[in-house]
Design an enzyme around this catalytic site. Sequence first.
Site, PDB file in Angstrom:
ATOM      1  N   SER A 134       0.851  -1.066  -0.038  1.00 39.79           N
ATOM      2  CA  SER A 134      -0.180  -0.094  -0.099  1.00 39.79           C
ATOM      3  C   SER A 134       0.841   1.104   0.012  1.00 39.79           C
ATOM      4  CB  SER A 134      -0.828   0.035   1.113  1.00 39.79           C
ATOM      5  OG  SER A 134      -1.673   1.271   1.526  1.00 39.79           O
ATOM      6  N   TYR A 151      -2.122  -0.882  10.317  1.00 38.29           N
ATOM      7  CA  TYR A 151      -2.386  -1.129   9.141  1.00 38.29           C
ATOM      8  C   TYR A 151      -0.974  -0.722   8.426  1.00 38.29           C
ATOM      9  CZ  TYR A 151      -3.966  -0.820   4.258  1.00 38.29           C
ATOM     10  OH  TYR A 151      -4.023  -1.172   2.814  1.00 38.29           O
TER      11      TYR A 151
END
Length: 249
Positions: A134, A151
Amino acid sequence: MKLKNRVALVVGGASGLGRASAEACAEEGATIVVADVNEAGGHDVVSGIRAAGGSASFVATDITDEPAVQQAVQAAVQEFGRLDILITSAGAEASHHGWHFAIDLYLKGPYYACKYALEEMERGGGGVIVNIASLSGVTGSMAKTVDGTGYPCAKHGVIGLTRTIALAYAKKNIRANAICPGYIRTDLTRPMYETEDGGQTLISDTLRVPLDRWGEPHEIGKVAAFLASDDASYITGQPIIVDGGFMAR
């Protein structure tokens, strides 16, 4: 048919970027094993690939369960005789992202998959790993509390995992890269674009994405298929950013 005669295990392949990666690799001739907790979605992907003339199967797998991931790798090898490509792309809604859950899903899970896939790739004389990371793996994230850092911590970690594998296994003919998607239109990002303007204000005014649009899953899937192919034979250890120019500013 750049992936003809190769077997690809796509963990998290039932939806979103994993599904797009599975379909893109199938279009290039790979045999696909979809591994996911979403059995209905996984069988749907397999049916679509077969309907298009490809070869695919499904194995129910929770990426956070190490024995289950090991079993998925073994199932791919038992059914098709080898494992050439591993793609990891499991995900969950942001509302579920407690710190420990995020680490389990986005870092430990890819580690388990890489661990057991590498054993088979070594036996087979080589292979390719593509981990879906990401932008949060190469920059800070907008977490409001420390609990929300799971995350980005995991995505930073999976890039470190990928780069370290690339160095450790380069002489064994195994490449490893990570894809760092920007803002892509998937089920997991639906709350961001199911707005009155389709999420355009977010893209144009808040984020100021240079290409001025959302990315589509197939635009990540095509990159995964490219990295898995011999066209990318001299690329390893890299976080490949696919973000419409967001990080260029």
